[in-house]
Design a protein around this motif. Structure first.
Motif, short mmCIF file in Angstrom:
data_model
loop_
_atom_site.label_atom_id
_atom_site.label_comp_id
_atom_site.label_asym_id
_atom_site.label_seq_id
_atom_site.Cartn_x
_atom_site.Cartn_y
_atom_site.Cartn_z
N SER A 70 0.84 -1.20 0.00
CA SER A 70 0.00 0.00 0.00
C SER A 70 0.88 1.25 0.00
CB SER A 70 -0.92 0.00 1.22
OG SER A 70 -0.17 0.03 2.40
N LEU A 71 0.24 2.38 -0.23
CA LEU A 71 0.98 3.65 -0.24
C LEU A 71 1.44 4.00 1.17
CD1 LEU A 71 -1.26 5.81 -2.60
CD2 LEU A 71 0.99 4.87 -3.10
N PRO A 72 2.54 4.67 1.28
CA PRO A 72 2.97 5.14 2.61
C PRO A 72 2.00 6.20 3.14
CG PRO A 72 4.75 5.35 0.99
CD PRO A 72 3.53 4.95 0.25
N THR A 73 1.83 6.22 4.44
CA THR A 73 0.88 7.13 5.08
C THR A 73 1.16 8.58 4.72
OG1 THR A 73 0.65 5.57 6.90
CG2 THR A 73 -0.13 7.79 7.29
N LYS A 75 2.34 9.85 2.02
CA LYS A 75 1.85 10.14 0.67
C LYS A 75 0.33 10.20 0.64
CE LYS A 75 5.45 8.69 -2.49
NZ LYS A 75 5.74 7.90 -3.68
N LEU A 76 -0.31 9.34 1.42
CA LEU A 76 -1.77 9.34 1.47
C LEU A 76 -2.31 10.65 2.05
CD1 LEU A 76 -2.51 5.71 2.72
CD2 LEU A 76 -3.05 6.66 0.48
N LEU A 77 -1.63 11.16 3.06
CA LEU A 77 -2.11 12.36 3.74
C LEU A 77 -1.58 13.65 3.14
CD1 LEU A 77 -1.81 11.07 7.41
CD2 LEU A 77 -3.88 11.27 6.04
N LYS A 78 -0.77 13.54 2.10
CA LYS A 78 -0.12 14.70 1.50
C LYS A 78 -1.12 15.78 1.08
CE LYS A 78 2.66 15.78 -2.55
NZ LYS A 78 3.31 15.20 -3.72
N ASN A 79 -2.23 15.40 0.46
CA ASN A 79 -3.21 16.37 -0.03
C ASN A 79 -4.44 16.50 0.87
OD1 ASN A 79 -1.76 17.06 -2.37
ND2 ASN A 79 -2.45 15.17 -3.37
N ALA A 80 -4.39 15.90 2.05
CA ALA A 80 -5.52 16.01 2.96
C ALA A 80 -5.61 17.43 3.51
CB ALA A 80 -5.36 15.02 4.12
N PRO A 81 -6.80 18.01 3.59
CA PRO A 81 -6.93 19.35 4.14
C PRO A 81 -6.40 19.43 5.58
CG PRO A 81 -9.00 18.65 3.16
CD PRO A 81 -8.08 17.47 3.15
N GLN A 82 -6.69 18.38 6.36
CA GLN A 82 -6.21 18.31 7.74
C GLN A 82 -5.90 16.86 8.08
OE1 GLN A 82 -9.58 20.20 9.79
NE2 GLN A 82 -8.10 21.72 10.51
N SER A 83 -4.87 16.67 8.89
CA SER A 83 -4.57 15.34 9.37
C SER A 83 -4.07 15.45 10.80
CB SER A 83 -3.54 14.64 8.50
OG SER A 83 -2.31 15.34 8.54
N GLU A 84 -4.21 14.35 11.51
CA GLU A 84 -3.77 14.32 12.91
C GLU A 84 -3.46 12.88 13.28
OE1 GLU A 84 -6.28 14.85 16.87
OE2 GLU A 84 -6.02 16.76 15.82
N LYS A 85 -2.30 12.64 13.84
CA LYS A 85 -1.88 11.30 14.27
C LYS A 85 -1.99 10.29 13.13
CE LYS A 85 -3.22 12.10 19.04
NZ LYS A 85 -4.10 11.70 20.13
N PHE A 88 -6.83 11.06 8.61
CA PHE A 88 -7.56 12.21 8.10
C PHE A 88 -8.34 12.83 9.25
CE2 PHE A 88 -7.09 9.65 4.25
CZ PHE A 88 -6.71 10.61 3.34
N LYS A 89 -8.33 14.14 9.33
CA LYS A 89 -9.12 14.83 10.35
C LYS A 89 -10.30 15.49 9.65
CE LYS A 89 -8.95 18.08 14.12
NZ LYS A 89 -8.15 18.99 14.90
N VAL A 90 -11.51 15.11 10.08
CA VAL A 90 -12.73 15.63 9.46
C VAL A 90 -13.62 16.19 10.55
CG1 VAL A 90 -12.65 13.99 7.53
CG2 VAL A 90 -13.87 13.36 9.59
N PRO A 91 -14.51 17.10 10.18
CA PRO A 91 -15.44 17.63 11.18
C PRO A 91 -16.39 16.51 11.65
CG PRO A 91 -15.73 18.73 9.04
CD PRO A 91 -14.66 17.70 8.89
N PRO A 92 -16.88 16.62 12.87
CA PRO A 92 -17.79 15.58 13.37
C PRO A 92 -19.08 15.54 12.55
CG PRO A 92 -17.67 17.43 14.90
CD PRO A 92 -16.66 17.68 13.85
N ALA A 93 -19.58 14.34 12.33
CA ALA A 93 -20.83 14.19 11.59
C ALA A 93 -22.02 14.52 12.49
CB ALA A 93 -20.96 12.77 11.07
N LEU A 94 -21.93 14.19 13.74
CA LEU A 94 -23.00 14.47 14.69
C LEU A 94 -22.41 15.21 15.87
CD1 LEU A 94 -24.63 10.92 14.75
CD2 LEU A 94 -25.44 12.92 13.49
N GLU A 95 -23.10 16.21 16.32
CA GLU A 95 -22.68 16.95 17.50
C GLU A 95 -23.35 16.34 18.72
OE1 GLU A 95 -20.47 19.39 17.69
OE2 GLU A 95 -20.12 19.43 15.53
#
Length: 98
Positions: A70-73, A75-85, A88-95
């Protein structure tokens, strides 16, 4: 098999549809035609047809399941708007409750 007006109204209610009188009549005819066609299909002799028959050759449906690297992490996260640990870091779906 012909559907009654009441059956069409019941189906519409289950689907949460509000139908006019014209629509009820039209759907009664259309749904009855579909059910009659399905009844005609029951008359076909399919005993010689295997359950998984297809017009496509078998090679087009399956491929060899070969593990690949698989691709190295990073490289996978290179174009992600936000990442953490390394994720991918995304806004919560439910509050939750505040």
């Amino acid at each position: 098999m012909s559907l009654s007006r009441e059956e069409v109204i019941h189906i519409a209610k289950l689907a949460r549809l509000e139908l006019s009188d014209n629509e009820i009549e039209r759907y009664q005819q259309q749904l009855s035609s579909i059910l009659e066609y399905a009844d005609r299909l029951k008359e076909l002799n399919t005993s010689q047809i295997p359950p998984t028959s297809s017009v496509l050759p078998a090679r087009s449906r399956f491929r060899d399941d070969v593990p690949v690297e698989s691709l190295p992490t990073d490289k996978l996260l290179k174009n992600a708007p936000q990442s953490e640990k390394d994720q991918f870091k995304v806004p919560p779906a439910l509050e939750g409750p505040q």
